[in-house]
Design a protein around this motif. Sequence first.
Motif, PDB file in Angstrom:
ATOM      1  N   LEU A 138       0.816  -1.204   0.000  1.00 31.08           N
ATOM      2  CA  LEU A 138       0.000   0.000   0.000  1.00 31.08           C
ATOM      3  C   LEU A 138       0.856   1.264   0.000  1.00 31.08           C
ATOM      4  CD1 LEU A 138      -2.947  -0.857   2.445  1.00 31.08           C
ATOM      5  CD2 LEU A 138      -2.750  -1.231  -0.021  1.00 31.08           C
ATOM      6  N   ARG A 139       2.013   1.194   0.632  1.00 34.43           N
ATOM      7  CA  ARG A 139       2.883   2.375   0.667  1.00 34.43           C
ATOM      8  C   ARG A 139       3.419   2.734  -0.716  1.00 34.43           C
ATOM      9  NH1 ARG A 139       4.349   0.373   5.959  1.00 34.43           N
ATOM     10  NH2 ARG A 139       5.970  -0.975   5.072  1.00 34.43           N
ATOM     11  N   ASP A 140       3.345   1.794  -1.641  1.00 33.27           N
ATOM     12  CA  ASP A 140       3.844   2.044  -2.993  1.00 33.27           C
ATOM     13  C   ASP A 140       2.802   2.709  -3.895  1.00 33.27           C
ATOM     14  OD1 ASP A 140       6.284   0.927  -2.356  1.00 33.27           O
ATOM     15  OD2 ASP A 140       5.729  -1.086  -3.066  1.00 33.27           O
ATOM     16  N   TYR A 141       1.560   2.813  -3.425  1.00 31.62           N
ATOM     17  CA  TYR A 141       0.479   3.359  -4.248  1.00 31.62           C
ATOM     18  C   TYR A 141      -0.344   4.364  -3.441  1.00 31.62           C
ATOM     19  CZ  TYR A 141       1.327  -0.389  -7.616  1.00 31.62           C
ATOM     20  OH  TYR A 141       1.904  -1.238  -8.534  1.00 31.62           O
ATOM     21  N   PRO A 142      -0.868   5.394  -4.109  1.00 33.15           N
ATOM     22  CA  PRO A 142      -1.866   6.239  -3.437  1.00 33.15           C
ATOM     23  C   PRO A 142      -3.036   5.355  -3.005  1.00 33.15           C
ATOM     24  CG  PRO A 142      -1.146   7.244  -5.497  1.00 33.15           C
ATOM     25  CD  PRO A 142      -0.583   5.853  -5.487  1.00 33.15           C
ATOM     26  N   THR A 143      -3.376   5.409  -1.732  1.00 32.64           N
ATOM     27  CA  THR A 143      -4.347   4.448  -1.185  1.00 32.64           C
ATOM     28  C   THR A 143      -5.388   5.142  -0.333  1.00 32.64           C
ATOM     29  OG1 THR A 143      -2.712   2.656  -1.152  1.00 32.64           O
ATOM     30  CG2 THR A 143      -4.634   2.400   0.256  1.00 32.64           C
ATOM     31  N   VAL A 144      -6.646   4.768  -0.567  1.00 38.07           N
ATOM     32  CA  VAL A 144      -7.766   5.184   0.263  1.00 38.07           C
ATOM     33  C   VAL A 144      -8.410   3.928   0.834  1.00 38.07           C
ATOM     34  CG1 VAL A 144     -10.061   6.248   0.280  1.00 38.07           C
ATOM     35  CG2 VAL A 144      -8.202   7.299  -1.034  1.00 38.07           C
ATOM     36  N   ILE A 145      -8.647   3.934   2.136  1.00 33.67           N
ATOM     37  CA  ILE A 145      -9.349   2.821   2.796  1.00 33.67           C
ATOM     38  C   ILE A 145     -10.723   3.315   3.246  1.00 33.67           C
ATOM     39  CG2 ILE A 145      -9.427   1.413   4.903  1.00 33.67           C
ATOM     40  CD1 ILE A 145      -6.416   1.112   4.711  1.00 33.67           C
ATOM     41  N   THR A 146     -11.739   2.528   2.975  1.00 34.65           N
ATOM     42  CA  THR A 146     -13.068   2.768   3.531  1.00 34.65           C
ATOM     43  C   THR A 146     -13.397   1.608   4.455  1.00 34.65           C
ATOM     44  OG1 THR A 146     -13.805   3.974   1.569  1.00 34.65           O
ATOM     45  CG2 THR A 146     -15.511   3.116   3.017  1.00 34.65           C
ATOM     46  N   THR A 147     -13.962   1.916   5.617  1.00 37.44           N
ATOM     47  CA  THR A 147     -14.229   0.851   6.583  1.00 37.44           C
ATOM     48  C   THR A 147     -15.528   1.071   7.341  1.00 37.44           C
ATOM     49  OG1 THR A 147     -13.311  -0.392   8.453  1.00 37.44           O
ATOM     50  CG2 THR A 147     -12.823   1.968   8.380  1.00 37.44           C
ATOM     51  N   ASP A 148     -16.247  -0.017   7.573  1.00 39.67           N
ATOM     52  CA  ASP A 148     -17.480   0.051   8.359  1.00 39.67           C
ATOM     53  C   ASP A 148     -17.273  -0.437   9.780  1.00 39.67           C
ATOM     54  OD1 ASP A 148     -17.119  -2.637   7.903  1.00 39.67           O
ATOM     55  OD2 ASP A 148     -19.090  -2.979   7.000  1.00 39.67           O
ATOM     56  N   SER A 149     -16.011  -0.779  10.122  1.00 37.45           N
ATOM     57  CA  SER A 149     -15.733  -1.226  11.481  1.00 37.45           C
ATOM     58  C   SER A 149     -14.232  -1.190  11.716  1.00 37.45           C
ATOM     59  CB  SER A 149     -16.266  -2.643  11.717  1.00 37.45           C
ATOM     60  OG  SER A 149     -16.169  -3.002  13.082  1.00 37.45           O
ATOM     61  N   SER A 150     -13.865  -1.345  12.959  1.00 34.82           N
ATOM     62  CA  SER A 150     -12.467  -1.595  13.313  1.00 34.82           C
ATOM     63  C   SER A 150     -12.391  -2.993  13.904  1.00 34.82           C
ATOM     64  CB  SER A 150     -11.969  -0.563  14.340  1.00 34.82           C
ATOM     65  OG  SER A 150     -12.619  -0.759  15.589  1.00 34.82           O
ATOM     66  N   GLY A 151     -11.188  -3.544  13.941  1.00 35.77           N
ATOM     67  CA  GLY A 151     -11.036  -4.882  14.496  1.00 35.77           C
ATOM     68  C   GLY A 151     -11.496  -4.969  15.936  1.00 35.77           C
ATOM     69  N   MET A 152     -11.212  -3.935  16.711  1.00 36.76           N
ATOM     70  CA  MET A 152     -11.595  -3.944  18.118  1.00 36.76           C
ATOM     71  C   MET A 152     -13.111  -3.910  18.293  1.00 36.76           C
ATOM     72  SD  MET A 152      -8.844  -4.265  19.889  1.00 36.76           S
ATOM     73  CE  MET A 152      -9.320  -3.758  21.549  1.00 36.76           C
ATOM     74  N   LEU A 153     -13.796  -3.162  17.436  1.00 40.85           N
ATOM     75  CA  LEU A 153     -15.257  -3.140  17.494  1.00 40.85           C
ATOM     76  C   LEU A 153     -15.834  -4.466  17.017  1.00 40.85           C
ATOM     77  CD1 LEU A 153     -16.088   0.421  16.078  1.00 40.85           C
ATOM     78  CD2 LEU A 153     -16.217  -0.324  18.461  1.00 40.85           C
ATOM     79  N   ASN A 154     -15.268  -4.967  15.948  1.00 41.37           N
ATOM     80  CA  ASN A 154     -15.806  -6.170  15.329  1.00 41.37           C
ATOM     81  C   ASN A 154     -15.641  -7.405  16.209  1.00 41.37           C
ATOM     82  OD1 ASN A 154     -17.095  -7.225  12.927  1.00 41.37           O
ATOM     83  ND2 ASN A 154     -15.198  -8.338  12.555  1.00 41.37           N
ATOM     84  N   ALA A 155     -14.610  -7.404  17.052  1.00 40.23           N
ATOM     85  CA  ALA A 155     -14.319  -8.590  17.868  1.00 40.23           C
ATOM     86  C   ALA A 155     -15.487  -8.977  18.769  1.00 40.23           C
ATOM     87  CB  ALA A 155     -13.074  -8.336  18.716  1.00 40.23           C
ATOM     88  N   MET A 156     -16.285  -7.997  19.169  1.00 41.51           N
ATOM     89  CA  MET A 156     -17.378  -8.270  20.102  1.00 41.51           C
ATOM     90  C   MET A 156     -18.678  -8.644  19.399  1.00 41.51           C
ATOM     91  SD  MET A 156     -15.539  -7.834  22.702  1.00 41.51           S
ATOM     92  CE  MET A 156     -16.777  -8.114  23.978  1.00 41.51           C
ATOM     93  N   SER A 157     -18.673  -8.661  18.063  1.00 42.25           N
ATOM     94  CA  SER A 157     -19.928  -8.924  17.357  1.00 42.25           C
ATOM     95  C   SER A 157     -19.750  -9.888  16.191  1.00 42.25           C
ATOM     96  CB  SER A 157     -20.518  -7.607  16.851  1.00 42.25           C
ATOM     97  OG  SER A 157     -19.611  -6.943  15.975  1.00 42.25           O
ATOM     98  N   ILE A 158     -18.807 -10.807  16.312  1.00 39.91           N
ATOM     99  CA  ILE A 158     -18.634 -11.819  15.279  1.00 39.91           C
ATOM    100  C   ILE A 158     -19.801 -12.805  15.366  1.00 39.91           C
ATOM    101  CG2 ILE A 158     -17.152 -13.696  14.469  1.00 39.91           C
ATOM    102  CD1 ILE A 158     -14.775 -12.085  15.538  1.00 39.91           C
ATOM    103  N   PRO A 159     -20.515 -13.032  14.267  1.00 42.90           N
ATOM    104  CA  PRO A 159     -21.773 -13.775  14.344  1.00 42.90           C
ATOM    105  C   PRO A 159     -21.647 -15.213  14.821  1.00 42.90           C
ATOM    106  CG  PRO A 159     -21.112 -13.411  12.063  1.00 42.90           C
ATOM    107  CD  PRO A 159     -20.237 -12.547  12.908  1.00 42.90           C
TER     108      PRO A 159
END
Length: 382
Positions: free
Chosen positions: A106-127
Motif C-alpha cells: 500500500l505504501r507504494d500506491y496512493p491508497t484510500v481505505i473505507t471501513t465500516d468497522s475496526s477490528g476492536m469493534l468487530n471482535a465483540m460482534s462476530i456472528p
Amino acid sequence: MPTYLFVNENIGGHRTVHAALERCFGERSDVRVEFVHGQGPSLFGKILRAPIPGLARWDLDLQPLRAQLVHSFSMRRRVSKALAGRRIDGLHIYTQNTFLGGAKLLRDYPTVITTDSSGMLNAMSIPYRTPTRFTKTMSRISLLWERPVLAAADKIFANSFRVRDSLLSSDYRVPAEKIERLEMGIWSPFIDHEPETRPMGRRPTIVFSGISLERKGGLMLLDLWRNELKNDADLLLITKDHVEPEHGLRVIDDLQPGDERLWTLLAESDIMCFPSLIDQAPNAVLEASSAGLPVVSNPIGAIPEMVIDGETGFLVDCKSPERVLEALKTLIRDPDLRHRLGHAGSRHVARNYSIRRSADTIINALDSVSATRCDKGERDAF
C-alpha cells in the motif's frame, strides 16, 4: 483518464456495496475502475482457519484473526497479480481487514481505505463466536497487523461516528486529519424517484432481509409474528435459510445482490424489522428506508445514523422481544405513522446515502492523494 483498483473483501454486505459501485462506475466515462473481489478459502485455508477445540470455547484460539490473515494473504496475491506490469493510479481498499500484512504494498500506491468497522469493534460482534472475558484482550493481537495497514493509507473513510472514534482512540492512534466520515451509500431506484404511497387500508406486511435468520434476529421476529402478530400482519422473509411457507408467511430464498426483484418486494411491504445484534452498517436497513418503509432495528454500529429514532423508524433494544413487539404493534395499528416515518426515511436516504455520491467522494479522494504523491515525488526528485 486515471485507472483505480477497488479491492473488495466480498463478504456479506460488502458484496452488495461493490455490486452498487460497479453499476455506478459503469455509467461513467471520466475514470476507469477495476475490481478485485475476494474469494472463499481453499481446503488448506479452511484448515488454517479452523477453530481449535477447547480453546474456541473461551475465544482463545485466535480463530477470527487466523481466518482474516488467510483471506488477506489470498487478497494480496490477487492484487499483486492485478498490479503487475501495469500503471494503476491508486487503490481503494474495503476494508482494512482484507489487507492485513499488506502495508508495504500500500505504501507504494496512493491508497484510500473505507471501513465500516475496526477490528476492536468487530471482535465483540462476530456472528459465529460468543464473546468471553478473554475476547477483548485476544483481539488486541490483531492490532499488530491492522495498525500498519491504516498507517500506510493516505486517506481513511469511516462509515460511522462510532468507527471514526475507534480509529482515533489509543488503540489505533490514526491522525484526525487522515479520517473523514463517509456514509457509504446504496443503489436504489427510489433515490431518484420517490416510492409510491402505500394504500392505507391494506393489511400490512412486515419484511425482514438477512442471509441468516439466526445471525440477524430473524428467528426472534418469526416467533413474534407466529405468537403475537399473525392475525394483524403478514411476514415476508428474504433469507438464504429454509423456512416452510405458511398462511401469511412468504419466503424468498434465491435473491442475489443486485437482483431487481428486491425493489418490488420492498414496495409491496409496509414495515422493515431488522433486529440484528451484530451488524455494523447493514444495507438492508437503507434499502428498506429508501423504499419508504419505517424501520425497527437495534441501535448499534451505524444504524443510529441510518435510522433516526422517532423520525424514520424506531430504535429499540432488540435483545428484548417485548420492545420489538411494542414497536411493531405501534406501526401496524397506525398507517398514518407508517407513511410519515417511511416518507422521512426515503428522503433521509436520498439525501445522505446515494452510492453515486459515495463514489464521487472516493474518486475525488483518490485523485487528491494521487496528485499529492506526484507533487511530493517531483519535489523529492529535486
